[in-house]
Structures are given as C-alpha cells and as structure tokens.
Design a protein around this motif. Structure first.
Motif, PDB file in Angstrom:
ATOM      1  N   CYS A   1       0.827  -1.205   0.000  1.00 30.44           N
ATOM      2  CA  CYS A   1       0.000   0.000   0.000  1.00 30.44           C
ATOM      3  C   CYS A   1       0.865   1.260   0.000  1.00 30.44           C
ATOM      4  O   CYS A   1       1.998   1.276   0.472  1.00 30.44           O
ATOM      5  CB  CYS A   1      -0.918   0.003   1.226  1.00 30.44           C
TER       6      CYS A   1
ATOM      7  N   ASP B   1       0.266   3.791   1.755  1.00 28.76           N
ATOM      8  CA  ASP B   1       0.105   4.431   3.063  1.00 28.76           C
ATOM      9  C   ASP B   1       1.455   4.758   3.708  1.00 28.76           C
ATOM     10  O   ASP B   1       2.283   3.864   3.915  1.00 28.76           O
ATOM     11  CB  ASP B   1      -0.711   3.495   3.969  1.00 28.76           C
TER      12      ASP B   1
ATOM     13  N   GLY C   1      -4.071   0.165  -1.372  1.00 29.38           N
ATOM     14  CA  GLY C   1      -4.667  -1.150  -1.114  1.00 29.38           C
ATOM     15  C   GLY C   1      -4.348  -2.189  -2.158  1.00 29.38           C
ATOM     16  O   GLY C   1      -5.210  -2.994  -2.543  1.00 29.38           O
TER      17      GLY C   1
ATOM     18  N   HIS D   1      -1.875  -3.811   5.424  1.00 30.76           N
ATOM     19  CA  HIS D   1      -1.893  -3.299   6.797  1.00 30.76           C
ATOM     20  C   HIS D   1      -3.305  -3.108   7.323  1.00 30.76           C
ATOM     21  O   HIS D   1      -4.269  -3.031   6.558  1.00 30.76           O
ATOM     22  CB  HIS D   1      -1.125  -1.975   6.860  1.00 30.76           C
TER      23      HIS D   1
ATOM     24  N   CYS E   1      -6.660  -0.029   6.424  1.00 31.75           N
ATOM     25  CA  CYS E   1      -6.281   0.395   5.078  1.00 31.75           C
ATOM     26  C   CYS E   1      -7.444   1.105   4.387  1.00 31.75           C
ATOM     27  O   CYS E   1      -8.504   0.517   4.180  1.00 31.75           O
ATOM     28  CB  CYS E   1      -5.836  -0.816   4.261  1.00 31.75           C
ATOM     29  N   ALA E   2      -7.218   2.356   4.002  1.00 27.42           N
ATOM     30  CA  ALA E   2      -8.271   3.125   3.330  1.00 27.42           C
ATOM     31  C   ALA E   2      -8.482   2.646   1.894  1.00 27.42           C
ATOM     32  O   ALA E   2      -9.568   2.780   1.335  1.00 27.42           O
ATOM     33  CB  ALA E   2      -7.921   4.611   3.349  1.00 27.42           C
ATOM     34  N   GLY E   3      -7.429   2.077   1.289  1.00 25.48           N
ATOM     35  CA  GLY E   3      -7.523   1.634  -0.100  1.00 25.48           C
ATOM     36  C   GLY E   3      -8.092   0.236  -0.258  1.00 25.48           C
ATOM     37  O   GLY E   3      -8.572  -0.139  -1.320  1.00 25.48           O
TER      38      GLY E   3
END
Ligand SMILES: [Zn+2]
Length: 140
Positions: A14, A16, A43, A81, A84-86
């Motif tokens: 990701c 992130d 993501g 992780h 995760c927003a994705g």
C-alpha cells in the motif's frame, strides 16, 4: 550503480505512509539488502488477486524490468496493513489478501524469495507500527 555495490530488495504494498519505514526496516534485515525499490498502490493486495491487466503491465515494468533485471533485487516483500483506506476490509481478510497476493507475485518472479507481511499497530504503543511476517519465503 554497480561500482558502489548497492544492494536492492523490492516492496509491493500500500501507498500508506505509516507503513513504509517499518516495511523498509523489515526487508533490510530479512533480505540483507540496503535499498527498497518501493512499488505502491492504494490497497494493492486487494487488487492483485483480481489480475487487472493495466495493473499487471505496470507491475511487470516496475518489478521485473527495473527492480529485478536492472537492480538485481534480492527478494520481495508483499505487504498490507490494518486500517487500510484503499482496501477497507477487516484484518483477517487483509491477511488473506496478502497471502493471495504473495502467491501471485511468487508466480511472476520464479526462484526469488517472496515474503508476506502484515503491518499493524503495536499492542504496547498504538502510535507505533510493527511488521509481522505471515507468509514465509519459499526458497527453492
Ligand atoms: Zn492502505
């Protein structure tokens, strides 16, 4: 590049920002190489098992053409992780996505070690992030 004996490994995970340093540190120790070639997408472990053509063309260029063939990468860390927003799934699904993505990458790179890592908050200090190996490197 070769004059300086610089060593590389590759991370696929990701974008992130909270996870990059901990994954880099994990990979340096695990694969005994200094510089992480960092391949990211939001993501990405949720996307790799779907085998999207455009994503794979991009991945082939970055992972195979550049990181493996030009940088002689010593191995690949595939990571996802918590929070995760994705790829907004629960931790168990995230780990399953990491396992599936590790298998997808393994097929692309042949004999190189591919390690699956789940990054999460430390139980002792939730402001710290830690990397757990959940898929062992399969070596020939
Ligand atoms: Zn993420």
């Amino acid at each position: 590049m070769d004059d300086f004996k610089e060593t590389f490994f590759t991370t696929v995970g990701c974008m992130d920002g909270r996870v990059q340093e901990v994954v880099g540190t994990f990979g340096r120790e695990k694969l005994d190489a200094l510089y992480p070639d960092t391949i990211t997408d939001a993501g990405i472990v949720g996307k790799l098992p779907l085998k999207n053509e455009a994503l794979f063309a991009d991945l082939k260029f970055k992972l195979i053409d550049v990181s493996l063939e030009k940088h002689h990468s010593k191995g690949i860390i595939v990571h996802g992780h918590t929070e995760c927003a994705g790829n907004p799934v629960d931790d168990e699904t995230q780990k399953e996505d990491i396992r599936k993505s590790t298998a997808v990458i393994k097929k692309m790179v042949g004999s190189l070690p591919v390690i699956g890592v789940f990054v999460h908050r430390s139980a002792n200090d939730p402001t710290l992030w830690v990397a757990d190996q959940i898929v062992a490197a399969v070596t020939p």
